[in-house]
Each structure stands twice: as C-alpha cells, then as structure tokens.
Design a protein around this motif. Structure first.
Motif, PDB file in Angstrom:
ATOM      1  N   VAL A 175      -2.924   0.801 -36.507  1.00 45.29           N
ATOM      2  CA  VAL A 175      -1.546   1.426 -36.571  1.00 45.29           C
ATOM      3  C   VAL A 175      -1.703   3.100 -36.702  1.00 45.29           C
ATOM      4  CG1 VAL A 175       0.714   1.707 -38.025  1.00 45.29           C
ATOM      5  CG2 VAL A 175      -0.606  -0.664 -37.757  1.00 45.29           C
ATOM      6  N   CYS A 178       2.230   8.631 -37.221  1.00 43.41           N
ATOM      7  CA  CYS A 178       2.905   9.785 -36.333  1.00 43.41           C
ATOM      8  C   CYS A 178       3.920  10.676 -36.821  1.00 43.41           C
ATOM      9  CB  CYS A 178       3.812   8.812 -35.169  1.00 43.41           C
ATOM     10  SG  CYS A 178       2.354   7.948 -34.182  1.00 43.41           S
ATOM     11  N   PRO A 193       1.091   0.535 -32.584  1.00 45.10           N
ATOM     12  CA  PRO A 193       2.228   0.828 -33.278  1.00 45.10           C
ATOM     13  C   PRO A 193       2.397   1.907 -34.167  1.00 45.10           C
ATOM     14  CG  PRO A 193       1.112  -1.125 -34.229  1.00 45.10           C
ATOM     15  CD  PRO A 193       0.562  -0.743 -32.657  1.00 45.10           C
ATOM     16  N   MET A 194       3.382   2.543 -34.659  1.00 41.77           N
ATOM     17  CA  MET A 194       3.411   3.682 -35.475  1.00 41.77           C
ATOM     18  C   MET A 194       3.818   3.466 -36.927  1.00 41.77           C
ATOM     19  SD  MET A 194       5.856   6.388 -32.861  1.00 41.77           S
ATOM     20  CE  MET A 194       7.165   4.969 -32.979  1.00 41.77           C
ATOM     21  N   LYS A 205      13.819   8.571 -37.112  1.00 48.15           N
ATOM     22  CA  LYS A 205      12.931   7.417 -37.010  1.00 48.15           C
ATOM     23  C   LYS A 205      13.332   6.618 -35.800  1.00 48.15           C
ATOM     24  CE  LYS A 205      10.827   6.928 -41.571  1.00 48.15           C
ATOM     25  NZ  LYS A 205      10.896   5.876 -42.706  1.00 48.15           N
ATOM     26  N   VAL A 209      11.040   5.800 -32.266  1.00 54.10           N
ATOM     27  CA  VAL A 209      10.878   4.783 -31.768  1.00 54.10           C
ATOM     28  C   VAL A 209      11.210   4.611 -30.267  1.00 54.10           C
ATOM     29  CG1 VAL A 209      11.321   2.299 -31.673  1.00 54.10           C
ATOM     30  CG2 VAL A 209      11.008   3.440 -33.850  1.00 54.10           C
ATOM     31  N   TRP A 212       8.893   6.529 -28.244  1.00 50.84           N
ATOM     32  CA  TRP A 212       7.430   5.743 -28.235  1.00 50.84           C
ATOM     33  C   TRP A 212       7.650   4.511 -26.917  1.00 50.84           C
ATOM     34  CZ3 TRP A 212       6.086   0.735 -28.027  1.00 50.84           C
ATOM     35  CH2 TRP A 212       4.642   0.293 -28.243  1.00 50.84           C
ATOM     36  N   HIS A 231       6.014  -1.500 -35.574  1.00 51.22           N
ATOM     37  CA  HIS A 231       6.066  -0.024 -36.220  1.00 51.22           C
ATOM     38  C   HIS A 231       6.285  -0.239 -37.644  1.00 51.22           C
ATOM     39  CE1 HIS A 231       6.048   1.541 -32.258  1.00 51.22           C
ATOM     40  NE2 HIS A 231       7.279   0.973 -31.948  1.00 51.22           N
ATOM     41  N   SER A 233       7.531   1.446 -41.230  1.00 51.19           N
ATOM     42  CA  SER A 233       8.667   2.574 -41.762  1.00 51.19           C
ATOM     43  C   SER A 233       8.199   2.725 -43.451  1.00 51.19           C
ATOM     44  CB  SER A 233       9.847   2.183 -41.961  1.00 51.19           C
ATOM     45  OG  SER A 233      10.762   3.553 -42.691  1.00 51.19           O
ATOM     46  N   ILE A 310      12.891  -0.971 -36.635  1.00 46.38           N
ATOM     47  CA  ILE A 310      11.546  -1.164 -37.341  1.00 46.38           C
ATOM     48  C   ILE A 310      11.927  -2.289 -38.483  1.00 46.38           C
ATOM     49  CG2 ILE A 310       9.907   0.053 -38.850  1.00 46.38           C
ATOM     50  CD1 ILE A 310      10.757   2.545 -37.583  1.00 46.38           C
TER      51      ILE A 310
END
Length: 342
Positions: A175, A178, A193-194, A205, A209, A212, A231, A233, A310
């Motif tokens: 992960v 970002c 994934p972030m 956010k 996404v 991304w 992702h 959070s 997310i």
C-alpha cells in the motif's frame, strides 16, 4: 467494512518513551481482542510524535503475540532504507505469519533522517519510484537484479520467496501513502492501493480515488484490479456517550502532543516549514472523523465509505494519551461500533 487501529506510539508531554511504546503494544493486543481487522503501525525517527523507529520490527513482535489480526506498516519510510532489505523483512513476516502482514510504504519528509541514514535529499525528491519498483519486484519475482540510477547489482535469488507461503496471495500486499496527484498517479500505474491521510476529508479522498482509477485505466490495469483496489482511509476515533466528551478528551491531550511532536522535526536542508496550529488541527480531526457516541461513529464511517468508495480504515485510537482510556476506546470500537457497520 474492515476497521483497524492506527498506532504511532505517540509520546505525550510528561511521558517517557517506554510508556508510549507499552501503550502501543497493549492497544494492538486489545485490537485483536476487540475484533478489529488490522493494526497499522507508523514509523518515525528522532521525534516524540511517534516513538517507533522501525514499523517492521514492531510488526514482527505483534504478529508473534497475536493469532488472527493483520498487522501492517503505515508506513515504512522507503527513501531511508534499501528496498531489498525492506523486501526481505516483508517476505519473512508474510511467510512466517501465514499471510497476515501488509506493507505500507511512503516517501516520508525532507527531514534530517535523510542525512543520518546517508540517503540524501535526492532519494526523497526523485528516488521513490525506483525504490518502489525494486521493492515490488522483490516481492513478486523469484530472482532480482537492478540497473537503475540509485541501485545497481547483479541478479540474486529472492530468499525467502513470499510465494512459498501457504496463503492465497503471492506475497504481502503493498500500500502506498499518497498525498499529491503525482503520488496518486504513481500508485495507480502500478495497481497499488493508496493509504490516504487523516488530515483530508471525504471530498478530497473521493477525488483522489477517482484520479487513481483514471490513471489506472490509462495504464491498462485490469478492470477487476481497479474496482477491487482496497484503499485505506486514516482517521481518528474517540468514543464517548456524548460527542462533547469525546472531543474534549482529544482537545485536552492532542494539541500538546502535536506541538511537541511535530515541532521536533528538523529539515535536512534548512528549508522553512510551517506547522499547523495544534488546537485547530485537533478540532479539524474531530470534525472529520468518528468522534462521539457509537452510533455517530458508525454513521461517520459508513458515510465515508459511501462518499469515497473506501472500506478500510486505520483509526488513531490513542488520542487520549492514556493507556486505560486507549484500551477502553478500542474495546468500545469493537463492541459498540463494529456491529452497527454494514
């Protein structure tokens, strides 16, 4: 939804480093007891903001003390370590834990860490993509060599190979933290994934996404990978019967920790830096995240999931700075919030 805790080993004013680390370990053990999905561990150097200098080392300890919960780094700072060293450690934890380890990586900051570890400012400003690619190759291929600008070595076998673990995945998930459009694009092009920070709200956010997904499609990533990207959070969670009480707990403790911890950062090149107002920042976090009664906390998490897409969370649970209060916070998160989530 998969709700986890976010552990920094924060050293609050008047506390020793050992006290902060003991609270970090106990809160992680409590997270497993409470039924949380993951414990995410932060890494910091030379500052009381977080007293854990090696997230993978603390992850190894916690994986040994637990049996079910996942343990991840949020994040291991890639510019100040060799990606093969980090890859070997991640592979070892993946294999020996039965696949319960997640590797989160990030650029960190332009701190004096770069001088101490000999990486230099260029590793932070330009070297992250090369390091990330080498790390991912190490976790996915049987043998790896390098011919990049920073890393050059003959091909060597990967030992242990993550794919040798008796798990469903070929290796530990990676992960990427970002914080900018550039880092979003870098993660998306690699299908990674972030991890999105607790300082930004749902709207930002959601935009990250969407960006991304746009870059992932442009890079030709598979549709299933794009839609299934898990992702994470980051946020803050403080539970009390009344919202005012939960917020008061954080407003009493967090500004002092933020002022002391963030103020200790030293830039490697003397560049000026502007620190957030600790009290205003704490108020912002209370407004963005699940802070208040269990029903409110569940609704806030569900709303973030709906707005952003997310469904994994890393929630800072130690904002009170107190061990007993932190353990109770984790217990209530598991017993009173998780059952109300979709």
């Amino acid at each position: 939804m998969r709700v986890g805790s976010f552990v920094l080993g924060a050293q609050f004013p008047g506390q020793g480093q050992g006290e902060a680390l003991h609270r970090a370990v106990r809160s992680a053990e409590a997270a497993e007891e409470a039924g949380l999905d993951t414990v995410w561990l932060a890494e910091h150097h030379f500052v009381p903001y977080g007293t854990c200098p090696s997230a993978v080392t603390l992850a190894a300890l916690l994986l040994g003390r637990t049996r079910r919960i996942r343990v991840g780094t949020a994040v291991s700072v890639l510019p100040t370590t060799h990606p093969v060293t980090l890859g070997e450690q991640a592979a070892l934890l993946h294999v020996t834990s039965g696949g319960r380890f997640s590797l989160g990586v990030g650029r960190g900051g332009p701190w004096v860490d770069l001088e101490v570890f000999g990486a230099g400012l260029e590793a932070y400003e330009k070297g992250f993509p090369e390091s990330l690619d080498l790390l991912v190759r190490w976790l996915r291929e049987p043998a790896v060599g390098a011919r990049g600008e920073r890393f050059r070595f003959r091909e060597v076998p990967v030992v242990p190979r993550p794919s040798e673990s008796l798990t469903e995945g070929a290796g530990p998930e990676v992960v990427v933290a970002c914080t900018s459009p550039a880092s979003v694009r870098m993660a998306a092009e690699r299908g990674l994934p972030m991890l999105l920070g607790m300082h930004v709200g749902d709207e930002e956010k959601a935009e990250m996404v969407a960006l991304w997904r746009q870059h992932a499609r442009a890079a030709g990533r598979p549709a299933a990978e794009i839609h299934g990207a898990a992702h994470v959070s980051a946020g803050v969670c403080q539970i009390a019967d009344r919202r005012v009480d939960a917020a008061e707990t954080l407003l009493k403790a967090m500004p002092g920790w933020l002022r002391q911890g963030l103020g200790a950062h030293v830039t490697v090149d003397g560049r000026a830096r502007q620190m957030r107002d600790p009290h205003a920042y704490t108020e912002l976090l209370c407004g963005l995240h699940p802070v208040g009664p269990p029903r409110l906390c569940a609704d806030r998490l569900a709303a973030t999931g709906e707005r952003t897409g997310i469904h994994r969370f890393a929630l800072l649970v130690e904002g009170s700075g107190d061990l007993a209060a932190t353990e109770e916070n984790v217990r209530r998160l598991g017993a009173e919030v998780l059952p109300q989530l979709p």
